[in-house]
Design a protein around this motif. Structure first.
Motif, PDB file in Angstrom:
ATOM      1  N   GLN A  82       0.866  -1.110   0.025  1.00  9.21           N
ATOM      2  CA  GLN A  82      -0.135  -0.079   0.048  1.00  9.21           C
ATOM      3  C   GLN A  82       0.966   1.301  -0.014  1.00  9.21           C
ATOM      4  N   PHE A  83       0.299   2.473  -0.544  1.00  8.45           N
ATOM      5  CA  PHE A  83       0.927   3.499  -0.396  1.00  8.45           C
ATOM      6  C   PHE A  83       0.164   4.291   0.891  1.00  8.45           C
ATOM      7  N   ASP A  84       0.854   5.424   1.315  1.00  4.53           N
ATOM      8  CA  ASP A  84       0.206   5.949   2.641  1.00  4.53           C
ATOM      9  C   ASP A  84      -1.057   6.735   2.221  1.00  4.53           C
ATOM     10  N   GLN A  85      -1.389   7.105   0.938  1.00  2.00           N
ATOM     11  CA  GLN A  85      -2.675   7.782   0.652  1.00  2.00           C
ATOM     12  C   GLN A  85      -3.340   7.197  -0.527  1.00  2.00           C
ATOM     13  N   ALA A  86      -4.724   7.264  -0.706  1.00  2.00           N
ATOM     14  CA  ALA A  86      -5.471   6.634  -1.564  1.00  2.00           C
ATOM     15  C   ALA A  86      -5.161   7.669  -2.698  1.00  2.00           C
ATOM     16  N   GLU A  87      -5.112   8.988  -2.385  1.00  2.00           N
ATOM     17  CA  GLU A  87      -4.995  10.025  -3.488  1.00  2.00           C
ATOM     18  C   GLU A  87      -4.111  11.127  -3.256  1.00  2.00           C
ATOM     19  N   TYR A  88      -3.554  11.720  -4.220  1.00  2.33           N
ATOM     20  CA  TYR A  88      -2.783  12.742  -3.945  1.00  2.33           C
ATOM     21  C   TYR A  88      -3.025  13.948  -4.902  1.00  2.33           C
ATOM     22  N   LYS A  89      -3.338  15.048  -4.273  1.00  2.00           N
ATOM     23  CA  LYS A  89      -3.823  16.119  -5.029  1.00  2.00           C
ATOM     24  C   LYS A  89      -2.849  17.191  -5.344  1.00  2.00           C
ATOM     25  N   VAL A  90      -2.821  17.682  -6.769  1.00  3.41           N
ATOM     26  CA  VAL A  90      -1.883  18.695  -7.030  1.00  3.41           C
ATOM     27  C   VAL A  90      -2.560  19.811  -7.999  1.00  3.41           C
ATOM     28  N   LYS A  91      -1.997  20.809  -8.192  1.00  3.32           N
ATOM     29  CA  LYS A  91      -2.555  21.856  -9.114  1.00  3.32           C
ATOM     30  C   LYS A  91      -1.956  21.758 -10.329  1.00  3.32           C
ATOM     31  N   LYS A  92      -2.858  21.982 -11.384  1.00  2.00           N
ATOM     32  CA  LYS A  92      -2.624  22.128 -12.701  1.00  2.00           C
ATOM     33  C   LYS A  92      -1.691  23.155 -13.154  1.00  2.00           C
ATOM     34  N   GLY A  93      -0.500  22.930 -13.810  1.00  2.00           N
ATOM     35  CA  GLY A  93       0.176  23.802 -14.298  1.00  2.00           C
ATOM     36  C   GLY A  93       1.454  24.324 -13.575  1.00  2.00           C
ATOM     37  N   GLU A  94       1.487  23.527 -12.395  1.00  2.00           N
ATOM     38  CA  GLU A  94       2.876  23.662 -11.436  1.00  2.00           C
ATOM     39  C   GLU A  94       3.674  22.498 -11.797  1.00  2.00           C
ATOM     40  N   ASN A  95       4.868  22.816 -11.307  1.00  2.00           N
ATOM     41  CA  ASN A  95       6.059  21.637 -11.456  1.00  2.00           C
ATOM     42  C   ASN A  95       5.815  20.864 -10.220  1.00  2.00           C
ATOM     43  N   ILE A  96       5.687  19.804 -10.419  1.00  3.69           N
ATOM     44  CA  ILE A  96       5.370  18.596  -9.299  1.00  3.69           C
ATOM     45  C   ILE A  96       6.558  17.806  -9.082  1.00  3.69           C
ATOM     46  N   THR A  97       7.289  17.865  -7.703  1.00  2.59           N
ATOM     47  CA  THR A  97       8.337  17.021  -7.384  1.00  2.59           C
ATOM     48  C   THR A  97       7.882  15.643  -6.830  1.00  2.59           C
ATOM     49  N   VAL A  98       7.798  14.512  -7.144  1.00  2.00           N
ATOM     50  CA  VAL A  98       7.598  13.451  -6.549  1.00  2.00           C
ATOM     51  C   VAL A  98       8.601  12.375  -5.900  1.00  2.00           C
ATOM     52  N   THR A  99       8.506  12.022  -4.588  1.00  2.00           N
ATOM     53  CA  THR A  99       9.649  11.646  -3.966  1.00  2.00           C
ATOM     54  C   THR A  99       8.963  10.288  -3.332  1.00  2.00           C
ATOM     55  N   LEU A 100       9.837   9.158  -3.589  1.00  2.00           N
ATOM     56  CA  LEU A 100       9.457   7.775  -2.909  1.00  2.00           C
ATOM     57  C   LEU A 100       9.954   7.674  -1.697  1.00  2.00           C
ATOM     58  N   GLU A 101       9.427   7.141  -0.575  1.00  2.00           N
ATOM     59  CA  GLU A 101      10.052   6.563   0.726  1.00  2.00           C
ATOM     60  C   GLU A 101       9.554   5.207   0.753  1.00  2.00           C
ATOM     61  N   ASN A 102      10.544   4.263   0.866  1.00  2.00           N
ATOM     62  CA  ASN A 102      10.116   2.981   1.124  1.00  2.00           C
ATOM     63  C   ASN A 102      10.295   2.636   2.567  1.00  2.00           C
ATOM     64  N   LYS A 103       9.087   2.589   3.283  1.00  2.00           N
ATOM     65  CA  LYS A 103       8.922   2.241   4.701  1.00  2.00           C
ATOM     66  C   LYS A 103       8.968   0.654   5.111  1.00  2.00           C
ATOM     67  N   GLN A 104       8.719  -0.120   4.181  1.00  2.00           N
ATOM     68  CA  GLN A 104       8.667  -1.486   4.547  1.00  2.00           C
ATOM     69  C   GLN A 104       8.623  -2.416   2.995  1.00  2.00           C
ATOM     70  N   GLY A 105       9.764  -3.062   2.828  1.00  2.00           N
ATOM     71  CA  GLY A 105       9.894  -3.879   1.371  1.00  2.00           C
ATOM     72  C   GLY A 105      10.498  -2.887   0.329  1.00  2.00           C
ATOM     73  N   MET A 106      10.575  -3.506  -0.835  1.00  2.00           N
ATOM     74  CA  MET A 106      11.017  -2.460  -1.920  1.00  2.00           C
ATOM     75  C   MET A 106      10.120  -2.374  -2.899  1.00  2.00           C
ATOM     76  N   HIS A 107       9.760  -1.122  -3.262  1.00  2.00           N
ATOM     77  CA  HIS A 107       8.447  -0.704  -4.100  1.00  2.00           C
ATOM     78  C   HIS A 107       9.334   0.090  -5.112  1.00  2.00           C
ATOM     79  N   GLY A 108       8.566   0.530  -5.945  1.00  2.00           N
ATOM     80  CA  GLY A 108       8.586   1.434  -7.064  1.00  2.00           C
ATOM     81  C   GLY A 108       7.221   2.624  -7.248  1.00  2.00           C
ATOM     82  N   VAL A 109       7.541   3.422  -7.934  1.00  2.00           N
ATOM     83  CA  VAL A 109       6.079   4.331  -8.446  1.00  2.00           C
ATOM     84  C   VAL A 109       6.447   4.735  -9.805  1.00  2.00           C
ATOM     85  N   GLN A 110       5.119   4.705 -10.434  1.00  2.12           N
ATOM     86  CA  GLN A 110       5.119   4.624 -12.067  1.00  2.12           C
ATOM     87  C   GLN A 110       3.735   5.431 -11.929  1.00  2.12           C
ATOM     88  N   ILE A 111       3.932   6.501 -12.792  1.00  4.36           N
ATOM     89  CA  ILE A 111       2.882   7.422 -13.301  1.00  4.36           C
ATOM     90  C   ILE A 111       2.866   7.610 -14.786  1.00  4.36           C
TER      91      ILE A 111
END
Length: 131
Positions: free
Chosen positions: A55-84
Motif C-alpha cells: 500500500q501507499f500512504d494515501q489513496a489519492e494525492y492532489k496537485v494543481k494544474k500547471g505547476e511543477n511537481i516533484t514526486v519523492t518515494l520513501e520505502n518504509k517496508q519492502g522494496m517498491h517503485g512508483v510509476q505514473i
C-alpha cells in the motif's frame, strides 16, 4: 529435470516473499498532518509517497494544474517503485525523485512498478490534477 524446476520455483518464491517482507520497524513515528500530502512551494509542489507492504500512504494525492511537481518515494517496508505513465514518472530504489509539469487536468493511476509479492497488483493510488 524435476529437481531443476523445483529449485527454480523455490528461488522465485524466495524473491517474491522477500520483496515486501522487510522486517517491520519497532516503533514508527506518526506522520505529521502535512508530511505526506502535496504542499505548495515557490518552485512548485512536492508529493511524498510513502510505500509499505502492499500500500501507499494515501489513496489519492492532489496537485494543481500547471505547476511543477516533484514526486519523492520513501520505502518504509519492502522494496517498491512508483510509476505514473501519463507523466513519464518512474521511481525505484535507485531513483527516488522526479519532477514533471502537471499540464493535464484529470485523475491518473499511481502503481507500484517493482514486483513486491502477493499484494503487488492491488498496490495503487491516484494522482488528481485539478485547477
Amino acid at each position: 529435470m524435476k529437481r531443476m524446476i523445483a529449485l527454480a520455483l523455490a528461488a522465485c518464491l524466495v524473491f517474491a516473499l522477500s520483496a515486501c517482507g522487510a522486517k517491520k520497524e519497532e516503533a514508527q513515528a506518526p506522520a505529521s498532518n502535512g508530511a505526506s500530502q502535496a504542499t505548495s512551494a515557490a518552485a512548485g509542489q512536492e508529493v511524498k509517497i510513502v510505500a509499505s507492504n502492499y500500500q501507499f500512504d494515501q489513496a489519492e494525492y492532489k496537485v494543481k494544474k500547471g505547476e511543477n511537481i516533484t514526486v519523492t518515494l520513501e520505502n518504509k517496508q519492502g522494496m517498491h517503485g512508483v510509476q505514473i505513465k501519463e507523466f513519464n514518472v518512474s521511481l525505484d530504489g535507485s531513483k527516488k525523485s522526479a519532477t514533471f509539469k502537471a499540464d493535464k487536468e484529470g485523475t491518473y493511476d499511481i502503481v507500484c512498478s517493482v514486483p513486491c509479492g502477493s499484494g503487488h497488483m492491488s498496490m495503487k493510488s491516484k494522482l488528481i490534477v485539478e485547477s
